[in-house]
Design an enzyme around this catalytic site. Sequence first.
Site, PDB file in Angstrom:
ATOM      1  N   TYR A  54      37.048   7.858  72.005  1.00  0.00           N
ATOM      2  CA  TYR A  54      36.104   8.165  72.733  1.00  0.00           C
ATOM      3  C   TYR A  54      35.999   7.880  73.895  1.00  0.00           C
ATOM      4  O   TYR A  54      36.850   6.861  75.046  1.00  0.00           O
ATOM      5  CB  TYR A  54      35.080   7.592  72.074  1.00  0.00           C
ATOM      6  CG  TYR A  54      33.451   8.265  71.920  1.00  0.00           C
ATOM      7  CD1 TYR A  54      33.137   9.787  71.616  1.00  0.00           C
ATOM      8  CD2 TYR A  54      32.023   8.043  72.043  1.00  0.00           C
ATOM      9  CE1 TYR A  54      32.211   9.960  71.864  1.00  0.00           C
ATOM     10  CE2 TYR A  54      31.455   8.392  72.273  1.00  0.00           C
ATOM     11  CZ  TYR A  54      30.916   9.633  72.625  1.00  0.00           C
ATOM     12  OH  TYR A  54      30.067  10.085  72.418  1.00  0.00           O
ATOM     13  N   VAL A 155      23.959  19.479  65.223  1.00  0.00           N
ATOM     14  CA  VAL A 155      23.086  20.530  66.936  1.00  0.00           C
ATOM     15  C   VAL A 155      22.804  21.832  66.551  1.00  0.00           C
ATOM     16  O   VAL A 155      21.913  22.300  67.339  1.00  0.00           O
ATOM     17  CB  VAL A 155      24.629  20.287  67.749  1.00  0.00           C
ATOM     18  CG1 VAL A 155      24.113  20.607  69.011  1.00  0.00           C
ATOM     19  CG2 VAL A 155      24.684  18.853  68.213  1.00  0.00           C
ATOM     20  N   ARG A 175      31.694  29.253  59.334  1.00  0.00           N
ATOM     21  CA  ARG A 175      32.889  29.540  58.361  1.00  0.00           C
ATOM     22  C   ARG A 175      32.792  29.094  57.032  1.00  0.00           C
ATOM     23  O   ARG A 175      33.486  30.261  56.616  1.00  0.00           O
ATOM     24  CB  ARG A 175      34.115  28.808  59.364  1.00  0.00           C
ATOM     25  CG  ARG A 175      33.544  27.034  58.899  1.00  0.00           C
ATOM     26  CD  ARG A 175      34.811  26.847  59.624  1.00  0.00           C
ATOM     27  NE  ARG A 175      34.592  24.498  59.174  1.00  0.00           N
ATOM     28  CZ  ARG A 175      35.844  24.291  59.012  1.00  0.00           C
ATOM     29  NH1 ARG A 175      36.947  24.875  59.555  1.00  0.00           N
ATOM     30  NH2 ARG A 175      35.400  22.566  59.264  1.00  0.00           N
ATOM     31  N   GLY A 240      31.973  19.394  72.539  1.00  0.00           N
ATOM     32  CA  GLY A 240      32.771  18.523  71.658  1.00  0.00           C
ATOM     33  C   GLY A 240      33.801  19.523  71.190  1.00  0.00           C
ATOM     34  O   GLY A 240      33.971  20.880  72.158  1.00  0.00           O
ATOM     35  N   MET A 242      35.948  20.064  68.302  1.00  0.00           N
ATOM     36  CA  MET A 242      36.400  19.752  66.469  1.00  0.00           C
ATOM     37  C   MET A 242      37.556  20.143  66.397  1.00  0.00           C
ATOM     38  O   MET A 242      38.348  19.468  65.037  1.00  0.00           O
ATOM     39  CB  MET A 242      35.368  20.187  65.425  1.00  0.00           C
ATOM     40  CG  MET A 242      33.658  19.780  65.971  1.00  0.00           C
ATOM     41  SD  MET A 242      33.640  17.642  65.009  1.00  0.00           S
ATOM     42  CE  MET A 242      33.422  17.465  63.671  1.00  0.00           C
ATOM     43  N   TRP A 265      28.057  15.404  78.277  1.00  0.00           N
ATOM     44  CA  TRP A 265      27.917  14.286  77.412  1.00  0.00           C
ATOM     45  C   TRP A 265      26.555  13.692  77.280  1.00  0.00           C
ATOM     46  O   TRP A 265      26.384  12.682  78.195  1.00  0.00           O
ATOM     47  CB  TRP A 265      29.291  13.510  77.902  1.00  0.00           C
ATOM     48  CG  TRP A 265      29.712  12.584  76.979  1.00  0.00           C
ATOM     49  CD1 TRP A 265      29.450  12.354  75.383  1.00  0.00           C
ATOM     50  CD2 TRP A 265      29.929  10.809  77.060  1.00  0.00           C
ATOM     51  NE1 TRP A 265      29.905  10.749  74.851  1.00  0.00           N
ATOM     52  CE2 TRP A 265      30.311  10.408  76.036  1.00  0.00           C
ATOM     53  CE3 TRP A 265      29.776  10.716  78.217  1.00  0.00           C
ATOM     54  CZ2 TRP A 265      30.261   9.192  75.883  1.00  0.00           C
ATOM     55  CZ3 TRP A 265      30.567   9.066  78.399  1.00  0.00           C
ATOM     56  CH2 TRP A 265      31.114   8.574  76.856  1.00  0.00           C
TER      57      TRP A 265
HETATM   58  N1  LIG Z   1      29.355  15.611  73.887  1.00  0.00           N
HETATM   59  C1  LIG Z   1      27.791  15.160  72.957  1.00  0.00           C
HETATM   60  O1  LIG Z   1      26.922  14.409  73.948  1.00  0.00           O
HETATM   61  C2  LIG Z   1      27.563  15.467  71.802  1.00  0.00           C
HETATM   62  C3  LIG Z   1      26.703  14.849  71.516  1.00  0.00           C
HETATM   63  C4  LIG Z   1      26.164  15.087  69.883  1.00  0.00           C
HETATM   64  C5  LIG Z   1      27.017  15.753  69.105  1.00  0.00           C
HETATM   65  N2  LIG Z   1      28.026  16.588  70.180  1.00  0.00           N
HETATM   66  C6  LIG Z   1      29.455  17.384  69.310  1.00  0.00           C
HETATM   67  O2  LIG Z   1      29.219  18.525  68.189  1.00  0.00           O
HETATM   68  C7  LIG Z   1      29.816  18.852  67.413  1.00  0.00           C
HETATM   69  C8  LIG Z   1      28.268  18.908  66.069  1.00  0.00           C
HETATM   70  O3  LIG Z   1      28.382  17.862  65.863  1.00  0.00           O
HETATM   71  P1  LIG Z   1      27.075  16.530  64.603  1.00  0.00           P
HETATM   72  O4  LIG Z   1      27.076  15.728  64.054  1.00  0.00           O
HETATM   73  O5  LIG Z   1      26.296  17.715  64.529  1.00  0.00           O
HETATM   74  O6  LIG Z   1      27.640  17.695  63.894  1.00  0.00           O
HETATM   75  P2  LIG Z   1      28.180  17.553  61.939  1.00  0.00           P
HETATM   76  O7  LIG Z   1      26.740  17.414  61.718  1.00  0.00           O
HETATM   77  O8  LIG Z   1      28.807  16.778  61.425  1.00  0.00           O
HETATM   78  O9  LIG Z   1      28.670  19.090  61.797  1.00  0.00           O
HETATM   79  C9  LIG Z   1      30.074  18.756  61.362  1.00  0.00           C
HETATM   80  C10 LIG Z   1      30.228  20.307  62.393  1.00  0.00           C
HETATM   81  O10 LIG Z   1      30.929  20.859  62.496  1.00  0.00           O
HETATM   82  C11 LIG Z   1      32.345  21.781  61.881  1.00  0.00           C
HETATM   83  N3  LIG Z   1      33.590  21.796  61.887  1.00  0.00           N
HETATM   84  C12 LIG Z   1      34.802  20.724  61.607  1.00  0.00           C
HETATM   85  N4  LIG Z   1      35.602  20.804  61.822  1.00  0.00           N
HETATM   86  C13 LIG Z   1      36.022  21.952  62.077  1.00  0.00           C
HETATM   87  C14 LIG Z   1      37.069  23.187  62.669  1.00  0.00           C
HETATM   88  N5  LIG Z   1      37.861  22.727  62.217  1.00  0.00           N
HETATM   89  N6  LIG Z   1      36.708  24.097  62.844  1.00  0.00           N
HETATM   90  C15 LIG Z   1      35.413  24.880  62.925  1.00  0.00           C
HETATM   91  N7  LIG Z   1      34.319  23.854  62.637  1.00  0.00           N
HETATM   92  C16 LIG Z   1      34.407  22.718  62.542  1.00  0.00           C
HETATM   93  C17 LIG Z   1      31.540  21.915  60.571  1.00  0.00           C
HETATM   94  O11 LIG Z   1      31.205  22.637  60.054  1.00  0.00           O
HETATM   95  P3  LIG Z   1      32.065  23.150  58.689  1.00  0.00           P
HETATM   96  O12 LIG Z   1      30.600  22.797  57.520  1.00  0.00           O
HETATM   97  O13 LIG Z   1      32.354  24.413  57.457  1.00  0.00           O
HETATM   98  O14 LIG Z   1      32.931  22.458  57.657  1.00  0.00           O
HETATM   99  C18 LIG Z   1      30.208  21.941  61.263  1.00  0.00           C
HETATM  100  O15 LIG Z   1      29.596  22.787  61.588  1.00  0.00           O
HETATM  101  C19 LIG Z   1      30.772  18.032  67.483  1.00  0.00           C
HETATM  102  O16 LIG Z   1      32.113  18.085  68.227  1.00  0.00           O
HETATM  103  C20 LIG Z   1      30.048  16.488  68.030  1.00  0.00           C
HETATM  104  O17 LIG Z   1      30.797  15.671  68.574  1.00  0.00           O
HETATM  105  C21 LIG Z   1      28.568  16.186  70.987  1.00  0.00           C
END
Ligand SMILES: NC(=O)c1ccc[n+]([C@@H]2O[C@H](COP(=O)([O-])OP(=O)(O)OC[C@H]3O[C@@H](n4cnc5c(N)ncnc54)[C@H](OP(=O)(O)O)[C@@H]3O)[C@@H](O)[C@H]2O)c1
Length: 326
Positions: A54, A155, A175, A240, A242, A265
Amino acid sequence: MQQSAIRHHSFGDPLEVLKLEKIEQPEPKAGEVRVRLEAASINPSDYGMIGGSYGRLRELPAVAGREGVGTVDALGEGVSSVSVGTRVRFPGEAGAWQVSACAAADELIVVPPDVPVEQAAVSFINPPTAYCLLKKIVDLQPGDWVLQNAGNSAVGLSVIQMAKAFGLKTISQVRREELVAPLEAMGADHVVMEGTGWAKGVGEITRGAPVRLALNSIGGESAIDQIKALGEGGTQVTFGGMVGDKVRFPTRFLIFNDVRMVGFWWDSFARRLGGGGVREVMQAVYAMMAEGTLSLPVESRYPFSEYELAIKHANQPRLGKVLLVP
Ligand SMILES: NC(=O)c1ccc[n+]([C@@H]2O[C@H](COP(=O)([O-])OP(=O)(O)OC[C@H]3O[C@@H](n4cnc5c(N)ncnc54)[C@H](OP(=O)(O)O)[C@@H]3O)[C@@H](O)[C@H]2O)c1
């Protein structure tokens, strides 16, 4: 007195490095309060922090977890701004997967009493990120189209519901077919399936209106589809990755369509906003949570003693967060 904490002494796979341990319960110093955890969430960025990839890491040994809600259960000398029982963000810096932690009273984010506790537990990272992605990157007007992948993520669900409230139109990529109905029930205008070539037909979805903003938290082919679907001068925000690959970009869209790529971020954005700015964003989030405009599903709750099961569950396909409760 001792308390439970889920900690790691090295960086690595959460299921290998995390341990449930006993540590000293902290006592609040002057100007501080102690907060007792009610519920903490499991987010992808927790894995980044535990794994060592991270943008910001804790000193080891570290308590894991970044997001949780609790109540004030002890006041240090001179604290009068909050009282015992006030619900606040669990001090995230100290690690959220522990029974209690101390924080400066004047840095607390207070949760309004009309916000349900499990909504509060998932309110501090993903909803403000969604809010800022929609409000602070480009100047969107009611009726404008926004695209996103991971439509069923926390998100993504926040984006769907907030966009509806702001009069924006959304195209959400997922997906799994079974997600279409629940996302539409939450207000999604259009749900598309990953890898179906939907980007070519985006004009039919929007009836010719340009897509102005694309939200990318996945990477890979889905990020490229977004660039193809963006209108001239559109912006893709990557926040993000993933899929875990490098960001790729089809050059012709950069040149002939003037598409822009930016990053986001929340951690650094929040630092730039400052305490007052973050509180303003959180007030907007809490107003929506209190009136029910924004409601994030919680799929399951596990006690600390079952944290391994919780993490395995969080790694499965799901709709909603997995919570840890002490
Ligand atoms: N930059 C920032 O400030 C910030 C802040 C918040 C979140 N984020 C990012 O936003 C994203 C979502 O976070 P969250 O907490 O909302 O997630 P979450 O609720 O835990 O859900 C994870 C998501 O990622 C998908 N996913 C996982 N692996 C994948 C892959 N290989 N290909 C396609 N889809 C995939 C899942 O789809 P399935 O259900 O189909 O598995 C699900 O939609 C993450 O990448 C997180 O790091 C970034």
